[in-house]
Design a protein around this motif. Sequence first.
Motif, PDB file in Angstrom:
ATOM      1  N   SER A  34     -19.357   6.478  11.712  1.00 27.28           N
ATOM      2  CA  SER A  34     -18.264   7.330  12.192  1.00 27.28           C
ATOM      3  C   SER A  34     -16.897   6.941  11.630  1.00 27.28           C
ATOM      4  CB  SER A  34     -18.213   7.272  13.722  1.00 27.28           C
ATOM      5  OG  SER A  34     -18.026   5.942  14.180  1.00 27.28           O
ATOM      6  N   SER A  35     -16.808   5.848  10.892  1.00 25.20           N
ATOM      7  CA  SER A  35     -15.519   5.391  10.375  1.00 25.20           C
ATOM      8  C   SER A  35     -15.305   5.869   8.942  1.00 25.20           C
ATOM      9  CB  SER A  35     -15.445   3.864  10.438  1.00 25.20           C
ATOM     10  OG  SER A  35     -16.361   3.294   9.533  1.00 25.20           O
ATOM     11  N   SER A  36     -14.104   5.632   8.451  1.00 22.89           N
ATOM     12  CA  SER A  36     -13.757   6.064   7.087  1.00 22.89           C
ATOM     13  C   SER A  36     -13.259   4.901   6.240  1.00 22.89           C
ATOM     14  CB  SER A  36     -12.674   7.150   7.139  1.00 22.89           C
ATOM     15  OG  SER A  36     -11.496   6.639   7.738  1.00 22.89           O
ATOM     16  N   TYR A  37     -13.804   3.715   6.472  1.00 21.89           N
ATOM     17  CA  TYR A  37     -13.371   2.540   5.716  1.00 21.89           C
ATOM     18  C   TYR A  37     -14.529   1.935   4.926  1.00 21.89           C
ATOM     19  CZ  TYR A  37      -8.853   2.554   8.060  1.00 21.89           C
ATOM     20  OH  TYR A  37      -7.588   2.891   8.505  1.00 21.89           O
ATOM     21  N   TRP A  38     -15.408   2.791   4.412  1.00 23.65           N
ATOM     22  CA  TRP A  38     -16.490   2.300   3.550  1.00 23.65           C
ATOM     23  C   TRP A  38     -15.909   1.786   2.238  1.00 23.65           C
ATOM     24  CZ3 TRP A  38     -22.110   3.161   3.969  1.00 23.65           C
ATOM     25  CH2 TRP A  38     -22.499   3.537   5.257  1.00 23.65           C
ATOM     26  N   CYS A  39     -14.879   2.452   1.749  1.00 23.99           N
ATOM     27  CA  CYS A  39     -14.217   2.033   0.508  1.00 23.99           C
ATOM     28  C   CYS A  39     -12.711   2.139   0.702  1.00 23.99           C
ATOM     29  CB  CYS A  39     -14.654   2.900  -0.674  1.00 23.99           C
ATOM     30  SG  CYS A  39     -16.425   2.804  -1.030  1.00 23.99           S
ATOM     31  N   GLU A  40     -11.984   1.170   0.164  1.00 25.27           N
ATOM     32  CA  GLU A  40     -10.531   1.143   0.268  1.00 25.27           C
ATOM     33  C   GLU A  40      -9.956   0.839  -1.112  1.00 25.27           C
ATOM     34  OE1 GLU A  40      -8.957  -0.888   3.952  1.00 25.27           O
ATOM     35  OE2 GLU A  40     -10.997  -1.705   3.954  1.00 25.27           O
ATOM     36  N   GLY A  41      -8.731   1.331  -1.347  1.00 22.98           N
ATOM     37  CA  GLY A  41      -8.093   1.065  -2.632  1.00 22.98           C
ATOM     38  C   GLY A  41      -6.725   1.706  -2.708  1.00 22.98           C
ATOM     39  N   THR A  42      -6.270   1.897  -3.937  1.00 26.48           N
ATOM     40  CA  THR A  42      -4.952   2.481  -4.172  1.00 26.48           C
ATOM     41  C   THR A  42      -5.043   3.556  -5.246  1.00 26.48           C
ATOM     42  OG1 THR A  42      -4.420   0.779  -5.833  1.00 26.48           O
ATOM     43  CG2 THR A  42      -3.753   0.362  -3.551  1.00 26.48           C
ATOM     44  N   ARG A  43      -4.148   4.529  -5.140  1.00 25.45           N
ATOM     45  CA  ARG A  43      -3.968   5.551  -6.169  1.00 25.45           C
ATOM     46  C   ARG A  43      -2.579   5.383  -6.761  1.00 25.45           C
ATOM     47  NH1 ARG A  43      -3.322  10.525  -4.617  1.00 25.45           N
ATOM     48  NH2 ARG A  43      -3.594  11.187  -6.767  1.00 25.45           N
ATOM     49  N   LYS A  44      -2.478   5.480  -8.084  1.00 29.48           N
ATOM     50  CA  LYS A  44      -1.182   5.367  -8.748  1.00 29.48           C
ATOM     51  C   LYS A  44      -0.635   6.780  -8.933  1.00 29.48           C
ATOM     52  CE  LYS A  44      -0.448   1.998 -11.411  1.00 29.48           C
ATOM     53  NZ  LYS A  44      -0.438   0.996 -12.497  1.00 29.48           N
ATOM     54  N   VAL A  45       0.463   7.087  -8.233  1.00 24.90           N
ATOM     55  CA  VAL A  45       1.054   8.430  -8.285  1.00 24.90           C
ATOM     56  C   VAL A  45       2.524   8.325  -8.658  1.00 24.90           C
ATOM     57  CG1 VAL A  45      -0.555   9.353  -6.589  1.00 24.90           C
ATOM     58  CG2 VAL A  45       1.586   8.359  -5.813  1.00 24.90           C
ATOM     59  N   ASP A  86       1.962   2.795  -5.881  1.00 25.43           N
ATOM     60  CA  ASP A  86       0.561   2.705  -5.443  1.00 25.43           C
ATOM     61  C   ASP A  86       0.442   3.242  -4.023  1.00 25.43           C
ATOM     62  OD1 ASP A  86      -0.307   1.563  -7.797  1.00 25.43           O
ATOM     63  OD2 ASP A  86       0.063  -0.488  -7.118  1.00 25.43           O
ATOM     64  N   ARG A  87      -0.388   4.233  -3.872  1.00 27.61           N
ATOM     65  CA  ARG A  87      -0.609   4.842  -2.562  1.00 27.61           C
ATOM     66  C   ARG A  87      -1.981   4.393  -2.047  1.00 27.61           C
ATOM     67  NH1 ARG A  87      -0.285  11.240  -2.292  1.00 27.61           N
ATOM     68  NH2 ARG A  87       1.926  10.771  -2.553  1.00 27.61           N
ATOM     69  N   LYS A  88      -2.021   3.774  -0.869  1.00 27.81           N
ATOM     70  CA  LYS A  88      -3.269   3.265  -0.308  1.00 27.81           C
ATOM     71  C   LYS A  88      -4.132   4.416   0.218  1.00 27.81           C
ATOM     72  CE  LYS A  88      -1.332  -1.192   1.122  1.00 27.81           C
ATOM     73  NZ  LYS A  88      -1.069  -2.099   2.271  1.00 27.81           N
ATOM     74  N   PHE A  89      -5.443   4.232   0.086  1.00 26.44           N
ATOM     75  CA  PHE A  89      -6.370   5.228   0.619  1.00 26.44           C
ATOM     76  C   PHE A  89      -7.607   4.512   1.153  1.00 26.44           C
ATOM     77  CE2 PHE A  89      -8.726   4.419  -3.177  1.00 26.44           C
ATOM     78  CZ  PHE A  89     -10.026   4.848  -2.915  1.00 26.44           C
ATOM     79  N   HIS A  90      -8.351   5.203   1.980  1.00 24.16           N
ATOM     80  CA  HIS A  90      -9.652   4.715   2.447  1.00 24.16           C
ATOM     81  C   HIS A  90     -10.567   5.917   2.626  1.00 24.16           C
ATOM     82  CE1 HIS A  90      -8.632   5.948   6.628  1.00 24.16           C
ATOM     83  NE2 HIS A  90      -7.419   5.526   6.297  1.00 24.16           N
ATOM     84  N   ALA A  91     -11.840   5.713   2.351  1.00 27.04           N
ATOM     85  CA  ALA A  91     -12.799   6.815   2.365  1.00 27.04           C
ATOM     86  C   ALA A  91     -14.083   6.380   3.054  1.00 27.04           C
ATOM     87  CB  ALA A  91     -13.099   7.286   0.944  1.00 27.04           C
ATOM     88  N   GLY A  92     -14.718   7.327   3.700  1.00 33.50           N
ATOM     89  CA  GLY A  92     -16.004   7.102   4.342  1.00 33.50           C
ATOM     90  C   GLY A  92     -16.973   8.217   3.995  1.00 33.50           C
ATOM     91  N   ILE A  93     -18.007   8.349   4.787  1.00 31.90           N
ATOM     92  CA  ILE A  93     -18.998   9.383   4.522  1.00 31.90           C
ATOM     93  C   ILE A  93     -18.420  10.768   4.791  1.00 31.90           C
ATOM     94  CG2 ILE A  93     -21.219  10.319   5.296  1.00 31.90           C
ATOM     95  CD1 ILE A  93     -22.181   7.513   5.734  1.00 31.90           C
ATOM     96  N   CYS A  97      -8.809   9.461   3.491  1.00 26.70           N
ATOM     97  CA  CYS A  97      -7.416   9.531   3.932  1.00 26.70           C
ATOM     98  C   CYS A  97      -6.544   8.669   3.013  1.00 26.70           C
ATOM     99  CB  CYS A  97      -7.270   9.039   5.369  1.00 26.70           C
ATOM    100  SG  CYS A  97      -8.194  10.006   6.592  1.00 26.70           S
ATOM    101  N   GLU A  98      -5.304   9.115   2.810  1.00 27.82           N
ATOM    102  CA  GLU A  98      -4.352   8.329   2.033  1.00 27.82           C
ATOM    103  C   GLU A  98      -2.989   8.424   2.687  1.00 27.82           C
ATOM    104  OE1 GLU A  98      -2.956  11.203  -1.545  1.00 27.82           O
ATOM    105  OE2 GLU A  98      -5.019  10.438  -1.673  1.00 27.82           O
ATOM    106  N   GLU A  99      -2.202   7.371   2.509  1.00 24.87           N
ATOM    107  CA  GLU A  99      -0.901   7.311   3.163  1.00 24.87           C
ATOM    108  C   GLU A  99       0.067   8.296   2.527  1.00 24.87           C
ATOM    109  OE1 GLU A  99       0.896   3.518   2.733  1.00 24.87           O
ATOM    110  OE2 GLU A  99       0.705   3.465   0.555  1.00 24.87           O
ATOM    111  N   ILE A 100       1.057   8.718   3.301  1.00 28.97           N
ATOM    112  CA  ILE A 100       2.091   9.632   2.829  1.00 28.97           C
ATOM    113  C   ILE A 100       3.334   8.809   2.509  1.00 28.97           C
ATOM    114  CG2 ILE A 100       3.497  11.644   3.396  1.00 28.97           C
ATOM    115  CD1 ILE A 100       1.340  12.456   5.389  1.00 28.97           C
ATOM    116  N   ILE A 101       3.823   8.937   1.286  1.00 28.48           N
ATOM    117  CA  ILE A 101       4.973   8.162   0.847  1.00 28.48           C
ATOM    118  C   ILE A 101       6.220   8.604   1.595  1.00 28.48           C
ATOM    119  CG2 ILE A 101       6.404   7.538  -1.143  1.00 28.48           C
ATOM    120  CD1 ILE A 101       4.027   7.996  -2.912  1.00 28.48           C
ATOM    121  N   ASN A 102       7.019   7.622   2.042  1.00 27.01           N
ATOM    122  CA  ASN A 102       8.279   7.839   2.761  1.00 27.01           C
ATOM    123  C   ASN A 102       8.092   8.501   4.123  1.00 27.01           C
ATOM    124  OD1 ASN A 102       9.782   6.737   0.653  1.00 27.01           O
ATOM    125  ND2 ASN A 102       9.930   8.710  -0.398  1.00 27.01           N
TER     126      ASN A 102
END
Length: 256
Positions: A34-45, A86-93, A97-102
């Motif tokens: 039920s969670s969304s933290y199977w994988c975590e990382g960053t996106r360069k935007v 770098d924008r942090k994100f996490h994904a599950g099944i 989700c990814e953070e919103i800058i500012n």
Amino acid sequence: RMPVTVLAADRWQRASAAFSFSFVSLVFSITAFSSSYWCEGTRKVAKPFCTGQSKGDHCIRFNSPDANSSNAVQYIWETGDDKFVDRKFHAGIWYSCEEIINEEGEKCRSFISLTPASDRGVLWLSIVAELLHIILLLTGAILMSVEMCYYSTAIDGLKINTFSAVVTVLAGLLGMVAHMMYTTVFQMTVNLGPEDWRPHTWDYGWSYCLAWASFACCMAAAVTTINKYTKTILEFKHRRQTLERSLKIKYKFPDY
């Protein structure tokens, strides 16, 4: 020769140990699923332009009249200047989700919609396998609890023990297959997914570790259950041989 009460207490301890492993595995599996933290990382935007009173390292401030021009952003990106974040994100099944800058909070979207069309079938198989894994774990835990609380003949206990062992082993195999399929799908999504989602860096998160911990506990429950079944069968054989020897001595039957 061990007293019957000692043997019964030993069997109950093994049954309780198997139930404990199965219950922990069930809790871990439901939490991970039920969670969304199977994988975590960053996106360069690219950093957005500063608006109003916003300032700092997460936005770009220009005084030129064409500050909002998309060409300016493209030029900054191609020159390799330090104008991205770098924008942090996490994904599950189920979702990513990814953070919103500012701003506070996160932006989430369905992970199924991000998966390449050629791999969505594998993802759905992974989801079905995870659901079956949880259902079988629940069934095995119920059978083990019935075995612990059901005071009847040892034969009935062996039958329940056999069913719980088979169900738990199947649950573990399905869980392993489901975790491996999701891993494959995520890696394919990283390579072939939408451009506005592909991560720059990523690693497995706590939910992924929890899912494999659930698999380990499930296998521990299965091994404990099978060990209990084997030991009970050996006890029956030993008691039968002891009884046969005692009858031969009592009635002096000849050995053939």
